[in-house]
Structure formats: structure tokens, C-alpha cells
Enzyme design. Structure first.
Site, PDB file in Angstrom:
ATOM      1  N   CYS A   2       0.841  -1.197   0.000  1.00  0.00           N
ATOM      2  CA  CYS A   2       0.000   0.000   0.000  1.00  0.00           C
ATOM      3  C   CYS A   2       0.874   1.245   0.000  1.00  0.00           C
ATOM      4  O   CYS A   2       2.091   1.175   0.136  1.00  0.00           O
ATOM      5  CB  CYS A   2      -0.863  -0.005   1.253  1.00  0.00           C
ATOM      6  SG  CYS A   2      -1.853  -1.492   1.410  1.00  0.00           S
ATOM      7  N   ARG A  27       2.491   2.098  -7.901  1.00  0.00           N
ATOM      8  CA  ARG A  27       2.765   0.893  -7.108  1.00  0.00           C
ATOM      9  C   ARG A  27       1.645  -0.115  -7.223  1.00  0.00           C
ATOM     10  O   ARG A  27       1.764  -1.243  -6.758  1.00  0.00           O
ATOM     11  CB  ARG A  27       2.930   1.285  -5.625  1.00  0.00           C
ATOM     12  CG  ARG A  27       4.104   2.187  -5.319  1.00  0.00           C
ATOM     13  CD  ARG A  27       3.887   2.984  -4.035  1.00  0.00           C
ATOM     14  NE  ARG A  27       3.753   2.167  -2.871  1.00  0.00           N
ATOM     15  CZ  ARG A  27       4.715   2.016  -1.954  1.00  0.00           C
ATOM     16  NH1 ARG A  27       5.867   2.611  -2.123  1.00  0.00           N
ATOM     17  NH2 ARG A  27       4.539   1.285  -0.877  1.00  0.00           N
ATOM     18  N   TRP A  73      -3.422  -1.809  -1.491  1.00  0.00           N
ATOM     19  CA  TRP A  73      -3.227  -3.036  -2.273  1.00  0.00           C
ATOM     20  C   TRP A  73      -3.660  -4.141  -1.314  1.00  0.00           C
ATOM     21  O   TRP A  73      -2.935  -4.487  -0.389  1.00  0.00           O
ATOM     22  CB  TRP A  73      -1.770  -3.175  -2.676  1.00  0.00           C
ATOM     23  CG  TRP A  73      -1.430  -4.475  -3.326  1.00  0.00           C
ATOM     24  CD1 TRP A  73      -1.027  -5.629  -2.703  1.00  0.00           C
ATOM     25  CD2 TRP A  73      -1.472  -4.797  -4.723  1.00  0.00           C
ATOM     26  NE1 TRP A  73      -0.834  -6.624  -3.628  1.00  0.00           N
ATOM     27  CE2 TRP A  73      -1.085  -6.144  -4.870  1.00  0.00           C
ATOM     28  CE3 TRP A  73      -1.791  -4.075  -5.854  1.00  0.00           C
ATOM     29  CZ2 TRP A  73      -1.014  -6.785  -6.103  1.00  0.00           C
ATOM     30  CZ3 TRP A  73      -1.716  -4.707  -7.087  1.00  0.00           C
ATOM     31  CH2 TRP A  73      -1.344  -6.045  -7.207  1.00  0.00           C
ATOM     32  N   ASN A  99       0.543   0.469   5.756  1.00  0.00           N
ATOM     33  CA  ASN A  99       1.147  -0.345   4.699  1.00  0.00           C
ATOM     34  C   ASN A  99       1.791  -1.516   5.426  1.00  0.00           C
ATOM     35  O   ASN A  99       2.702  -1.331   6.219  1.00  0.00           O
ATOM     36  CB  ASN A  99       2.208   0.438   3.922  1.00  0.00           C
ATOM     37  CG  ASN A  99       2.904  -0.470   2.911  1.00  0.00           C
ATOM     38  OD1 ASN A  99       2.339  -1.475   2.482  1.00  0.00           O
ATOM     39  ND2 ASN A  99       4.134  -0.134   2.553  1.00  0.00           N
ATOM     40  N   GLY A 100       1.290  -2.730   5.192  1.00  0.00           N
ATOM     41  CA  GLY A 100       1.893  -3.902   5.835  1.00  0.00           C
ATOM     42  C   GLY A 100       0.842  -4.906   6.264  1.00  0.00           C
ATOM     43  O   GLY A 100      -0.260  -4.950   5.725  1.00  0.00           O
ATOM     44  N   GLU A 479      12.143 -21.937 -16.323  1.00  0.00           N
ATOM     45  CA  GLU A 479      11.891 -20.552 -15.873  1.00  0.00           C
ATOM     46  C   GLU A 479      13.070 -19.656 -16.255  1.00  0.00           C
ATOM     47  O   GLU A 479      12.877 -18.543 -16.734  1.00  0.00           O
ATOM     48  CB  GLU A 479      11.638 -20.532 -14.367  1.00  0.00           C
ATOM     49  CG  GLU A 479      11.480 -19.171 -13.756  1.00  0.00           C
ATOM     50  CD  GLU A 479      10.384 -18.308 -14.381  1.00  0.00           C
ATOM     51  OE1 GLU A 479       9.540 -18.827 -15.136  1.00  0.00           O
ATOM     52  OE2 GLU A 479      10.410 -17.079 -14.147  1.00  0.00           O
ATOM     53  N   LYS A 483      12.832 -16.352 -18.669  1.00  0.00           N
ATOM     54  CA  LYS A 483      13.305 -15.032 -18.249  1.00  0.00           C
ATOM     55  C   LYS A 483      14.276 -14.456 -19.276  1.00  0.00           C
ATOM     56  O   LYS A 483      14.171 -13.314 -19.683  1.00  0.00           O
ATOM     57  CB  LYS A 483      13.999 -15.136 -16.881  1.00  0.00           C
ATOM     58  CG  LYS A 483      13.085 -15.331 -15.708  1.00  0.00           C
ATOM     59  CD  LYS A 483      12.398 -14.080 -15.254  1.00  0.00           C
ATOM     60  CE  LYS A 483      10.980 -13.891 -15.665  1.00  0.00           C
ATOM     61  NZ  LYS A 483       9.999 -14.912 -15.629  1.00  0.00           N
ATOM     62  N   GLU A 486      12.517 -13.700 -22.803  1.00  0.00           N
ATOM     63  CA  GLU A 486      11.437 -12.707 -22.887  1.00  0.00           C
ATOM     64  C   GLU A 486      11.948 -11.284 -22.674  1.00  0.00           C
ATOM     65  O   GLU A 486      11.279 -10.332 -23.064  1.00  0.00           O
ATOM     66  CB  GLU A 486      10.313 -13.020 -21.906  1.00  0.00           C
ATOM     67  CG  GLU A 486      10.619 -12.824 -20.449  1.00  0.00           C
ATOM     68  CD  GLU A 486       9.380 -13.046 -19.585  1.00  0.00           C
ATOM     69  OE1 GLU A 486       8.286 -12.640 -19.970  1.00  0.00           O
ATOM     70  OE2 GLU A 486       9.527 -13.637 -18.499  1.00  0.00           O
ATOM     71  N   HIS A 502      19.441 -37.329 -26.495  1.00  0.00           N
ATOM     72  CA  HIS A 502      18.433 -37.922 -27.404  1.00  0.00           C
ATOM     73  C   HIS A 502      18.122 -36.982 -28.558  1.00  0.00           C
ATOM     74  O   HIS A 502      16.998 -36.921 -29.030  1.00  0.00           O
ATOM     75  CB  HIS A 502      17.173 -38.247 -26.607  1.00  0.00           C
ATOM     76  CG  HIS A 502      17.417 -39.255 -25.539  1.00  0.00           C
ATOM     77  ND1 HIS A 502      17.555 -40.610 -25.788  1.00  0.00           N
ATOM     78  CD2 HIS A 502      17.642 -39.103 -24.216  1.00  0.00           C
ATOM     79  CE1 HIS A 502      17.807 -41.254 -24.660  1.00  0.00           C
ATOM     80  NE2 HIS A 502      17.856 -40.367 -23.674  1.00  0.00           N
ATOM     81  N   LYS A 601       1.622  -7.560 -19.400  1.00  0.00           N
ATOM     82  CA  LYS A 601       1.803  -8.062 -18.031  1.00  0.00           C
ATOM     83  C   LYS A 601       0.770  -9.136 -17.714  1.00  0.00           C
ATOM     84  O   LYS A 601       1.050 -10.102 -17.040  1.00  0.00           O
ATOM     85  CB  LYS A 601       1.695  -6.925 -17.012  1.00  0.00           C
ATOM     86  CG  LYS A 601       1.910  -7.376 -15.574  1.00  0.00           C
ATOM     87  CD  LYS A 601       3.276  -8.023 -15.383  1.00  0.00           C
ATOM     88  CE  LYS A 601       3.450  -8.624 -14.021  1.00  0.00           C
ATOM     89  NZ  LYS A 601       4.662  -9.459 -13.914  1.00  0.00           N
TER      90      LYS A 601
END
Ligand code: AGP
Length: 606
Positions: A2, A27, A73, A99-100, A479, A483, A486, A502, A601
Site C-alpha cells: 500500500c 505501485r 493493495w 502499509n503492511g 523458468e 526469463k 522474454e 536424445h 503483463k
């Protein structure tokens, strides 16, 4: 994550608060609000939705010159008007923004309710104002000190008391808080970016400190009440753009570096000291879990790679078969899903069309559905039967990093939770301790970023790259490849290391970069052999291995060492250097790291 803002000075507070909230909007948020003291009363407006909606609602001519504001948030409670901040206490004398996460808010809420306090929201924050009010005995500062000593968790607060209109009180226990010292008053915010328009004289509130702002003074205190008198303000000459990223050149790097905090936040309040797991929005009981014959995991992209790790984790401990599908395929194979299935969908955004479609397919076939997502109130969070939120905060860079390690952490918590509800009381101490130590170990790897930065210089001119791994390193190879490709546009391919011979090993030629992941002891020797195979064909091997893994440097050109933890938790640590490697390589190639070409996104179309 937040956003908090505050102002006390000689100018009308409302326009300042609104502008600072807009500066924090990047944010990510789902609701916002303000509270101003005018004429000895609070003028308070708050609502779900965009700040523009709040701006349209407020009386911009409010004369009050003291106020606080908030962008939310959501972590506890849906994004609604009543859950938006500021939160008043029952008496209407105190308002609070946070915030938290207040980890012990439920037990405090019950204690306060027994004393007659009435709560109206689902949030943890609302408890704070009531707690301060409970301790209030004529002095707001004393009451705040007494209240914060009862709080557990990770929180930054701003507090107003209408009986003390000449003060704004701020508290920091982990999440950031900064103060701007201005000509026309003093400013408070969660990050520097929201202050730069008004002042560049910044006073940092450090951890476990309380700040008392008046129009022409700021006093700092430790939690024990002793005053701090030697804190000098900093002159910050960052551009507004750099300040948005808190000094990092890109959101992606900022988010990579947030992972010690975001992994710790995802665990906070869920993995208790006695080893039990408490999941806020998950309601399994023994009979549910005993009915489950199979588990399906479904996601896209990076979240899919988390599912692949989840298969190993859940099967290893629950001994229940786990199938894994990519979201765009699941519904087209007429999956054998039924009432005795649990379907777990994973999605950072909670809005990915293919994952939503898979969730619908599973529900249509009567499967119980659990979501692991980062966005409270997202479509997937509302459609699932159970939700486990990764508390990674808004992830702004298109390339997912902190959400991924949050997803892995959520999978570990889910497995432990299910184990405990299946009657397994034996505490797995190594796993429990391993989870607790992950944030510190992630930080250790981040501290080694220079070596990775140098290796990236050797990758930047390459057109192709392989990532190889076995067992739990195989999903992380995928992954790492995702990364790199992309954001740097280098063609990268992940392969089970044992599968190379193989066919694909035909592609290995002199200088071909091969990133070899060797974190799993039970296949370490085989990984070393696979490294020797590609070295024999003159590949350039970069190995990622635990700090105590011997002999690998005889074969690999570069070895990135990582701390050792429980084998099941190693994927979290192996991922970190791969994120940094992709990031630094993309920077070397001059790519648009935060907004790579062709990508969004959240892929809300099928
Ligand atoms: C991750 O780096 C990618 N940007 C992408 O694969 C992403 O993970 C995928 O689109 C899934 O998104 P979600 O987690 O929001 O569902």
C-alpha cells in the site's frame, strides 16, 4: 504493497494528499482514501477504485491543513469502500492508515471486542485505531507507543487524533516511511517519489522508529520511547522517474531485490512457531483432503513453472498423484477431473484468460478449486473455492520474478497445510527451518550480483542458449530460459539434462552457452556427467550449484554458488541468479527490460 501519505503545514492538505496519492499509484492499488482535520472534526473520504473517483467525490475546498491518505493493495479483505483506508476507531477520534500486515490482528480484535469495540471492516488495519483508543488516556503519543508494542507483523502507520490537530504520528516496523522537510510544512510518504515535488530534504524513518510531525518540527523516537536527536536529513537529487523505482534503474531489478521481503511476507502469520500452518482463505478439513484422489495444477508461463515444482513438492509429501497442464491446453483434453479432484490454479494477476477458462472447466467437472494468486479480488480469486495470496505486492515489470518465488512459497505452505489436515503432526523441522531461512539466503545471492553481472557480458552477443537441469532443477531451467528470452530476446531453450543426448546435443557447438543447474544432490553426479558431455563439445558452461558442491568447477567455465537448503526449497534459490542473469544480459543488449516487445503483463485474451 500500500501507499501512505501525510501532510501538516500551512497549506490546504487535500490537494497535496491527492497529488501524492497519484504519485504512489504506479505501485498498484485497488482503493484509496483521505482524512483531514478541519474544525476539530475529521473530513474522511475513501472508496474502492481509481483515485480519480476519489477526486470526483471529495470537497476539494476543504480548508484543513493536516491530513493523511492511502492507496490500498488489499491483503486482508476485499477491495471495497468499507475496507479502504483511513480506518477510524470506534470513538471517531482517531484515524489510521497502514502499509503492511498485522499478523496478530485476529487475537487483538477478539480482545478489543470483549472490551466493547465494534468493528465494521474485514481489515487488519482497523484494529490499530481501536487499540490506540483503548490505551488513550489523554496523550496520543503515549497511547500510540503502548499500542504498537502489542502489534506483531510488518507495518508502517500514519495516525491522526482530532483532539491533537497539531500532530501527525508515523510508525515504521519494516515497510518504508520517509519524511519530507518543506518550507510550508512537513510531508510523509511510503517512498521518496511522492515527496520530490515538494522538497528534496528527506528524513528517513528507520526500522522500529516513531516520528511525530508538527508544522515546523519532526521528532524521532525509538520504540522504547527514547528520542533520536542525531538524524540528519538527506538531500535527494533523484529524478522523479528514478525515485519511482526507489533508485533502481528498472522495476524488474527492484522487484528481484524485494524477494527477501516478499517471501518473508508470504510466510508471515502463516507458518507459526510450533510448525503449524494457518492459511487465511483456505478451509480444508480432513474429510475434504481424504476424498482427494488426484490433484491438477494449471497455469501459464512462469506460473506454470511453479506448478511443475509443485508436482514434486505435493507428490513427495502427500503421495497424491499430481497432473500439470498449461492453461491453454487443459480444457481441450477433456480432462478426467471430478469431485475427487483438487484443481490448483496459479496466476500472479488472477486475470489470465486461459487460466480462468481452465478454472471454469474444473468447476464444471465438480472439482474443488484452489487459487494461488497475487491480487486480492481478482477474477480467479473470486471464482475459486479457496485462495492463498502471495504477498508479493504489485509486480510492475512484465517479467515475473517476485511473484514466482511467492508462488513457490505458497506451494510449500499449501503442502504443509494439507499434510497437517491429513493428520500428519510430525513437524518437518528441516523444511520448517528452511522456509524461515529463505529470505536471508536470497539476500546472500543478491549480494553476489557482481559475478552474475560479469557473466552477462559473456552472454550478451550470443544468439542461442541452453538451460539444463534434472529433477527439481528442470522446471527452474524452464523458468530461467523464459526469463532470458522474454527480456533479452536471445533464443533460450530448457532441457532435462538427461534428455540432451536424445537429439538436442547435436546443436551444441563451440562457445554455445549452457546454464547447468546442479542443486539436487540425488542427481548431482549425473549433472556433472551431463556438463562433461557438453564441455566435450566445447560448450561454454555456466553452472549454478550449492556452495559446498565440489568438483563442478573442474568442468564449468563459471560457477555461481548458492546457499544450501532443503532440496525441495532449492528451486527458490536457484531461480534468483537466473533472474539476475536475464536482467543484466538484457541491459547489456539495451533491451526494454520492464516492457519487452510483444508482451503484456497480464494476458487477458485467449
Ligand atoms: C512471466 O515472466 C511472463 N510474463 C508470463 O509468462 C506470465 O507468467 C504468464 O502470462 C502468467 O501470468 P499470470 O501469472 O498473471 O497468470
Amino acid at each position: 504493497m500500500c501507499g501512505i501519505v501525510g501532510y501538516i503545514g500551512t497549506k490546504p492538505a487535500l490537494p497535496i494528499l491527492l497529488e501524492k496519492l497519484e504519485n504512489l499509484a504506479y505501485r498498484g492499488y485497488d482503493s484509496s482514501g483521505i482524512a483531514i482535520i478541519e474544525g476539530g472534526q475529521f473530513y474522511l473520504e475513501k472508496m474502492a477504485g481509481k483515485i480519480d473517483n476519489l477526486k470526483a467525490k471529495v470537497n476539494i475546498d476543504s480548508p484543513g491543513t493536516v491530513g493523511i491518505g492511502h492507496t490500498r493493495w488489499a491483503t486482508h479483505g476485499e477491495p471495497t469502500d468499507i475496507n479502504a483506508h483511513p480506518h477510524p476507531d470506534g470513538s471517531g477520534n482517531i484515524v489510521v492508515v497502514q502499509n503492511g500486515i498485522i499478523e496478530n490482528y485476529l487475537e487483538l480484535k477478539e480482545w478489543l471486542q470483549e472490551k466493547g469495540h465494534v468493528f465494521v471492516s474485514q481489515t487488519d488495519t482497523e484494529v490499530v485505531g481501536h487499540l490506540i483508543s483503548e490505551f488513550y488516556d489523554g496523550d496520543i503519543e503515549t497511547a500510540v507507543f503502548q499500542a504498537i508494542r502489542k502489534l506483531e507483523g510488518s507495518f508502517a502507520l500514519a495516525i491522526l487524533d482530532k483532539r491533537t490537530p497539531e500532530k501527525v504520528i508515523a510508525v515504521r516496523f519494516n515497510p518504508p516511511l520517509v519524511i519530507g522537510l518543506g518550507e510550508d510544512g512537513n510531508y510523509l510518504a511510503s517512498d521518496i517519489h511522492a515527496l520530490l515535488k515538494y522538497t528534496r530534504e528527506i528524513l528517513v524513518v528507520k526500522d522500529e522508529e516513531v516520528a511525530v510531525l508538527t508544522r515546523d518540527q519532526v521528532r524521532l523516537y525509538r520504540f522504547d520511547g527514547t528520542e533520536i536527536t542525531d538524524r540528519a536529513p538527506l538531500h535527494v537529487d533523484w529524478s522523479v522517474e528514478i525515485a519511482k523505482k526507489e533508485g533502481y534503474p528498472h522495476f524488474m531489478l527492484k522487484e528481484i531485490y524485494e524477494q527477501p521481503t516478499t517471501v518473508a511476507d508470504t510466510i508471515l502469520g502463516r507458518l507459526l512457531d510450533d510448525g503449524t500452518v494457518v492459511l487465511d482463505n483456505v478451509h480444508y478439513r480432513q474429510y475434504h483432503l481424504q476424498q482427494i484422489r488426484r490433484i491438477n495444477m494449471v497455469a501459464c508461463g512462469t506460473a506454470y513453472h511453479a506448478c511443475l515444482v509443485g508436482k514434486y513438492v505435493l507428490e513427495d509429501f502427500l503421495r497424491i498423484p499430481v497432473d500439470v497442464d498449461i492453461g491453454s491446453e487443459f480444457r481441450y483434453r477433456d480432462p478426467l477431473v471430478g469431485e475427487d479432484y483438487l484443481t490448483i490454479v496459479i496466476s500472479q494477476s488472477g486475470e489470465t484468460a486461459d487460466t480462468i477458462a481452465s478454472l471454469k472447466e474444473a468447476k464444471a467437472k465438480k472439482s474443488r478449486v484452489m487459487a494461488i494468486t497475487n491480487v486480492v479480488g481478482s477474477t480467479i480469486s473470486r471464482m475459486a473455492d479457496d485462495v492463498l495470496y502471495t504477498r508479493a505486492g504489485p509486480e510492475i515489470a512484465v517479467a515475473s520474478t517476485k511473484a514466482f518465488t511467492g508462488q513457490l512459497t505458497a506451494i510449500y505452505l499449501t503442502m504443509l497445510y494439507m499434510l497437517q489436515h491429513l493428520g500428519e503432526r510430525r513437524l518437518n523441522q528441516p523444511l520448517f527451518d528452511g522456509l524461515r531461512h529463505l529470505p536471508g539466503q536470497i539476500q546472500q545471492i543478491l549480494d553476489n550480483h557482481d559475478q552474475i553481472k560479469q557473466i552477462a557480458k559473456k552472454l550478451k552477443d550470443k544468439d542461442n542458449c541452453f538451460f539444463i537441469g534434472r529433477n527439481l532443477d528442470e522446471p527452474i531451467a524452464r523458468e530461467g530460459a523464459l526469463k532470458l528470452k522474454e527480456i533479452s530476446y536471445i533464443h533460450a531453450e530448457a532441457y532435462g539434462a538427461g534428455e540432451l543426448k536424445h537429439g538436442t546435443i547435436a546443436l551444441i557447438e563451440e562457445g554455445m552457452p549452457v546454464i547447468a543447474l546442479a542443486s539436487q544432490d540425488k542427481v548431482y553426479d549425473k549433472m556433472v556427467s551431463n556438463i562433461q558431455e557438453v564441455v566435450a563439445r566445447k560448450a561454454y558452461v555456466i553452472a549454478v550449484a550449492p556452495e559446498d558442491a565440489t568438483d563442478i568447477e573442474k568442468h564449468a567455465s563459471d560457477v555461481i554458488r548458492i546457499p544450501r537448503t532443503h532440496p525441495l526449497l532449492m528451486p527458490v534459490l536457484v531461480t534468483i541468479p537466473l533472474q539476475l542473469l536475464a536482467y543484466y544480459t538484457a541491459v547489456e543488449r539495451g533491451c526494454d527490460v520492464d516492457q519487452p516487445r510483444n508482451l503484456a503483463k497480464s494476458v487477458t485474451v485467449e
